[in-house]
Structures are given as structure tokens and as C-alpha cells.
Design an enzyme around this catalytic site. Structure first.
Site, PDB file in Angstrom:
ATOM      1  N   ASP A 125      -9.412  -2.042   5.202  1.00 25.32           N
ATOM      2  CA  ASP A 125      -8.130  -1.418   5.514  1.00 25.32           C
ATOM      3  C   ASP A 125      -8.218  -0.707   6.856  1.00 25.32           C
ATOM      4  OD1 ASP A 125      -5.432  -0.942   4.651  1.00 25.32           O
ATOM      5  OD2 ASP A 125      -5.968   1.167   4.539  1.00 25.32           O
ATOM      6  N   HIS A 132       1.823   6.909  12.278  1.00 30.00           N
ATOM      7  CA  HIS A 132       1.123   7.341  11.063  1.00 30.00           C
ATOM      8  C   HIS A 132      -0.121   8.156  11.409  1.00 30.00           C
ATOM      9  CE1 HIS A 132      -0.614   7.208   7.025  1.00 30.00           C
ATOM     10  NE2 HIS A 132      -1.713   6.676   7.520  1.00 30.00           N
ATOM     11  N   GLU A 198       1.063   3.553   0.394  1.00 25.49           N
ATOM     12  CA  GLU A 198       1.044   3.255   1.828  1.00 25.49           C
ATOM     13  C   GLU A 198       1.661   1.880   2.033  1.00 25.49           C
ATOM     14  OE1 GLU A 198      -2.911   3.783   3.489  1.00 25.49           O
ATOM     15  OE2 GLU A 198      -2.545   5.929   3.773  1.00 25.49           O
ATOM     16  N   GLU A 200       2.060  -1.341   3.885  1.00 23.59           N
ATOM     17  CA  GLU A 200       1.242  -2.087   4.843  1.00 23.59           C
ATOM     18  C   GLU A 200       1.532  -3.586   4.748  1.00 23.59           C
ATOM     19  OE1 GLU A 200      -2.911  -1.136   4.986  1.00 23.59           O
ATOM     20  OE2 GLU A 200      -2.604   0.962   4.398  1.00 23.59           O
ATOM     21  N   ASP A 232      -1.429   0.234  -0.190  1.00 21.56           N
ATOM     22  CA  ASP A 232      -2.760   0.842  -0.241  1.00 21.56           C
ATOM     23  C   ASP A 232      -2.619   2.226  -0.883  1.00 21.56           C
ATOM     24  OD1 ASP A 232      -5.464   1.396   0.310  1.00 21.56           O
ATOM     25  OD2 ASP A 232      -4.950   2.296   2.239  1.00 21.56           O
ATOM     26  N   ARG A 236      -4.306  11.587  -2.123  1.00 20.66           N
ATOM     27  CA  ARG A 236      -4.465  12.446  -0.936  1.00 20.66           C
ATOM     28  C   ARG A 236      -5.356  13.641  -1.176  1.00 20.66           C
ATOM     29  NH1 ARG A 236      -3.182   8.721   2.623  1.00 20.66           N
ATOM     30  NH2 ARG A 236      -1.012   8.043   2.463  1.00 20.66           N
ATOM     31  N   GLN A 239      -8.822  12.357  -1.076  1.00 22.90           N
ATOM     32  CA  GLN A 239      -9.088  11.950   0.305  1.00 22.90           C
ATOM     33  C   GLN A 239      -9.400  13.153   1.207  1.00 22.90           C
ATOM     34  OE1 GLN A 239      -5.819   9.763   2.040  1.00 22.90           O
ATOM     35  NE2 GLN A 239      -6.905   9.328   3.945  1.00 22.90           N
ATOM     36  N   LYS A 252      -9.212   5.697  -2.224  1.00 21.16           N
ATOM     37  CA  LYS A 252      -8.542   4.425  -1.968  1.00 21.16           C
ATOM     38  C   LYS A 252      -9.040   3.331  -2.909  1.00 21.16           C
ATOM     39  CE  LYS A 252      -6.713   5.760   2.137  1.00 21.16           C
ATOM     40  NZ  LYS A 252      -5.349   5.528   2.614  1.00 21.16           N
ATOM     41  N   THR A 256      -5.047  -1.530  -4.915  1.00 20.55           N
ATOM     42  CA  THR A 256      -4.365  -2.016  -3.714  1.00 20.55           C
ATOM     43  C   THR A 256      -3.486  -3.160  -4.201  1.00 20.55           C
ATOM     44  OG1 THR A 256      -6.266  -1.447  -2.327  1.00 20.55           O
ATOM     45  CG2 THR A 256      -4.681  -3.016  -1.411  1.00 20.55           C
ATOM     46  N   GLU A 362       3.612  11.589   4.735  1.00 23.85           N
ATOM     47  CA  GLU A 362       4.377  11.827   5.959  1.00 23.85           C
ATOM     48  C   GLU A 362       5.837  12.164   5.657  1.00 23.85           C
ATOM     49  OE1 GLU A 362       3.603   8.852   9.320  1.00 23.85           O
ATOM     50  OE2 GLU A 362       2.720   7.906   7.568  1.00 23.85           O
TER      51      GLU A 362
HETATM   52 MN    MN Z   1      -4.165   2.337   4.254  1.00 26.08          MN
END
Ligand code: MN
Length: 420
Positions: A125, A132, A198, A200, A232, A236, A239, A252, A256, A362
Site C-alpha cells: 500500500d 492526504h 481509505e 483507493e 484500505d 487510526r 496506527q 492495516k 483490505t 481527514e
Molecule cells: Mn492506505
């Protein structure tokens, strides 16, 4: 390029995601039957496994569509990819002399189950969206240190887990993990409270790069078989505590999700577009020989259990700073080689505007500014039983090219994470 007409009416509807121009590849099963390879057209699926068995499709000396994955087709290389697409046009185009042969091998899309379209060899990834990276960096490290000094020169990524890649429609549990908030004295082991999505694009590597042999951006582009939408999912809170100095790990590794249809590079060709202005000149090996991005409109929908769906963001893939081809070329520089079936996540696709950001971190600015849903509920992060759906489409002249939904529901965490 205008709409290519099919004898199948549903494929000619301008709002149909799967016109003849598209022809995406997937793996499907009917109730009680085993999974097989199929091609989406209109509201039907062409059973190409059966067509190969019937001698109507022949791509190699031995069967390649006799298994529930597209890897063997990918391994044949770009000439075979083009040949298959031409064969399919021959069966499905308006006025085809092969119509009755194709009709015999069509299955209604409604009622089938979709499976992972390919065996995922490895998953990487990236972090290649500038908006971002800027936003997340500002939240995690402050405005002065937002964009790391290497960001404008390197497509930053991490090696993820192929084992956590799941197909759209597969629900999963909220993860447990090690969490330490800024005010906490010590970490604790608990279900993630800041679970996020996420938005993507996933690139599927269809040709290998041999061990020890880097590939150029042009070679990398030609190696890509197709693309899927990719969520993804990210914890948080896990993370934020674990990510320095080696990047995300367990945050993560829960899931996915990818969309079930591989949209081929050939189908996307009319939507190719140039990337952004470079803030710093790129090193030679990362320079693009031509347009390497695509004009793909994307959105994310959040649906609470029993509630109304709300579109929480709208953006476009062309917002990215590094293309999949650049990422793949960079990925090969140290010599690890690349395999048929490798999956590369683009990185979160965020636009410049607030309502075009590609994740809740975000959109809610770290949970400080909740988003309001259609029914008045608010969200900072994903709650139990929330369903997240990613969508993507390219708008052509009188037709569209859709990716198919990339959806998943987050179920409550296990009561106890360990069995004993
Ligand atoms: Mn990602």
C-alpha cells in the site's frame, strides 16, 4: 470513443456500468455451484470458463480459465490479454454471428455470489495522494512537519498482507489492538475506537519482474493487467501508537476490501490523463513517458444499520501525485522482483476540498468535526454495523464505465480476542 453497441440491450443503456467498452473480469458462483471466471456485460455475466471448455475460447495450449482466478490469463501476457478482449467483442458486439454461442453461456448477474477475482500474491500500500499526506501529516506531526522531506521524491509505501485482502461484501469484525492516547500513561489492549476507511485504487500486476531486475515506468505500465477499487481499512488509534519508526503494521492488517471486477487497462485507455505539476523534479527513473493517470470519478457512501445511505465524499483518481506505474517501477528498484497477482494500493485519494477527502480521519479532522448523515446521525469514525461502499466510474461519450461496488460492513469486535 463512443458507446460500442452490443446485441444485449441492457449493455447499451447509457447508465449501465458494464457496456461492451468495459468487459471486466471476475469470479462468480451460482447457488450450489463452484466459482468460475466470468465477464460482466450489461446485467449478465458471460461464463468464460464454460466457453473455454466448449472450445469457443482458446488462449493457450492448455486451459487457463478452468480455475476460479484470473492469474493464469494474466501470466500469458499482454498479447493474450488483447486477443481475449477481441474475442469477447466478436461474441458480444451488435450483429455478431456468434450471438447464439454466447447466449448459451450467459448467466443473470442478479443472484450470483462474487469472489476474489485473482489470487493475491502480495499486497503493497502506498501513500501517494498529496492532499492526504499533507492533511494526515498535519494532524499527526503538526503543519511544519506535515509533508515528510522525502515525500516529493519517493512514492512512500509499506508491504502489507495479502492474507487480509477480501472481496466486496465480506463483512468482518472490528479489530482489537494496542492503543495509547496522548493523555494515557500506558497502552492498553482494546477494540479500536477510531476505525476508518481509505478510498483507493488497486493496481493488479499481470506480468512478473524477475528477481534482481528493476523495471522502468513504461515497462511497469505495460505490466499492469487492470484495476479495482480498494478500501484500505485503518485503525487510526492503533496506527498513531505503532507507526513510528517503521510505518503501519496491525492498524492495516484487519481487512483490505477490493471490488469484484477487474477493470482492464485496455478498457481504461480512453480515460488516461496527465498527472499533476511536479513540485520538485522527479529523479530520471520516476519520470513518466506519457500520461499515467486516469479520470475516474469516485465516491464513498456510509449506511448505518437500518438507515439511509449518505455520500460522505466525492473525488477523482487524477488527484494522485504518483501513478501505479511509477509506484511499481519504484517498488522494483531494489531487486525483490514482482509477481503475477501482486496488488498495489494507490494511497488514499483526497481532493483539495473538504468534501473530497478520502477517509474519515481527514473528513472529520481527527474526529473534531463530525460529519452529519442524511438521517441526522453524526459520525467521527465508523460505528458497529456501518456499511461503507466505494464507487468509481469513468464518463465516456454516451456511456459510462463502472467498477462495481466495493462494500463491507464492520461488525462488533470479538467479546474476547483470545480463545484461551
Ligand atoms: Mn492506505
Amino acid at each position: 470513443m463512443p458507446l460500442m453497441k452490443s446485441w444485449l440491450d441492457s449493455a447499451n443503456n447509457p447508465d449501465c456500468p458494464f457496456p461492451l467498452n468495459n468487459l471486466p473480469y471476475g469470479v462468480f458462483s451460482r447457488p450450489g455451484a463452484s466459482p468460475r471466471c466470468g465477464v460482466a456485460i450489461g446485467d449478465m455475466i458471460l461464463d468464460v470458463t464454460a466457453m473455454e471448455k466448449a472450445g469457443l475460447i482458446r488462449l493457450a495450449d492448455k486451459p487457463v480459465l478452468d480455475r476460479p482466478e484470473w492469474n493464469a490469463v494474466m501470466a500469458l501476457g499482454p498479447d493474450a490479454w488483447t486477443r481475449l478482449r477481441k474475442l469477447l467483442f466478436g461474441f458480444l458486439a451488435d450483429g455478431s454471428a456468434m450471438r447464439s454461442e454466447a447466449e448459451r453461456h450467459m448467466v443473470p448477474m442478479a443472484g450470483v455470489q462474487m469472489h476474489l477475482p485473482f489470487a493475491v500474491a502480495e499486497f503493497t500500500d502506498f501513500y501517494a495522494g498529496k492532499n492526504h499526506a499533507q492533511n494526515v501529516g498535519e494532524m499527526f506531526r503538526g503543519a511544519e512537519n506535515a509533508l515528510p522531506p522525502n515525500w516529493l521524491h519517493i512514492p512512500i509505501g509499506y508491504n502489507g498482507r495479502a492474507s487480509s485482502v477480501i472481496v466486496s461484501g465480506t463483512d468482518f469484525r472490528r479489530p482489537w489492538g494496542q492503543i495509547k492516547g496522548p493523555q494515557d500513561e500506558a497502552p492498553r489492549f482494546a477494540p479500536s475506537q477510531r476505525f476508518d476507511l481509505e478510498l483507493e485504487l488497486g493496481a493488479i500486476v499481470g506480468q512478473p519482474a524477475p528477481y534482481g531486475q528493476p523495471v522502468s515506468v513504461a515497462e511497469a505500465d505495460a505490466m499492469i493487467f487492470g484495476y479495482v477499487l480498494l478500501n484500505d481499512w485503518s485503525a487510526r488509534d492503533i496506527q498513531a501508537w505503532e507507526y513510528q519508526p517503521l510505518g503501519p503494521f496491525q492498524s492495516k492488517a484487519t481487512a483490505t476490501t477490493i471490488s469484484p471486477w477487474i477493470i482492464t487497462r485496455d478498457a481504461l485507455e480512453p480515460f488516461r490523463c496527465a498527472g499533476p505539476e511536479r513540485v520538485q523534479p522527479l529523479l530520471d527513473y520516476l519520470q513518466e513517458p506519457g500520461p499515467m493517470f486516469y479520470n475516474i470519478e469516485m465516491e464513498v457512501e456510509l449506511t448505518p444499520k437500518g438507515g439511509q445511505p449518505t455520500v460522505i465524499t466525492r473525488t477523482n483518481y487524477r488527484e494522485m501525485y504518483y501513478s501505479s506505474a511509477q509506484q511499481l517501477a519504484h517498488h522494483s528498484t531494489a531487486g525483490s522482483g514482482m509477481r503475477v497477482g501482486d496488488l498495489l494500493g494507490s494511497g488514499t485519494i483526497s481532493g483539495a476540498e473538504k468534501d473530497s477527502r478520502g477517509c474519515l480521519l481527514e473528513l472529520t479532522w481527527g474526529g473534531k468535526e463530525p460529519v452529519t448523515l442524511t438521517d441526522g446521525q453524526t459520525r467521527t469514525f465508523i460505528q458497529d454495523h456501518d456499511r461503507i461502499t466505494l464507487r468509481g466510474q469513468c464518463r465516456g461519450d454516451g456511456y459510462m464505465l463502472g467498477f462495481g461496488d466495493c462494500a463491507g460492513t464492520v461488525l462488533p469486535a470479538l467479546d474476547r480476542p483470545f480463545r484461551r
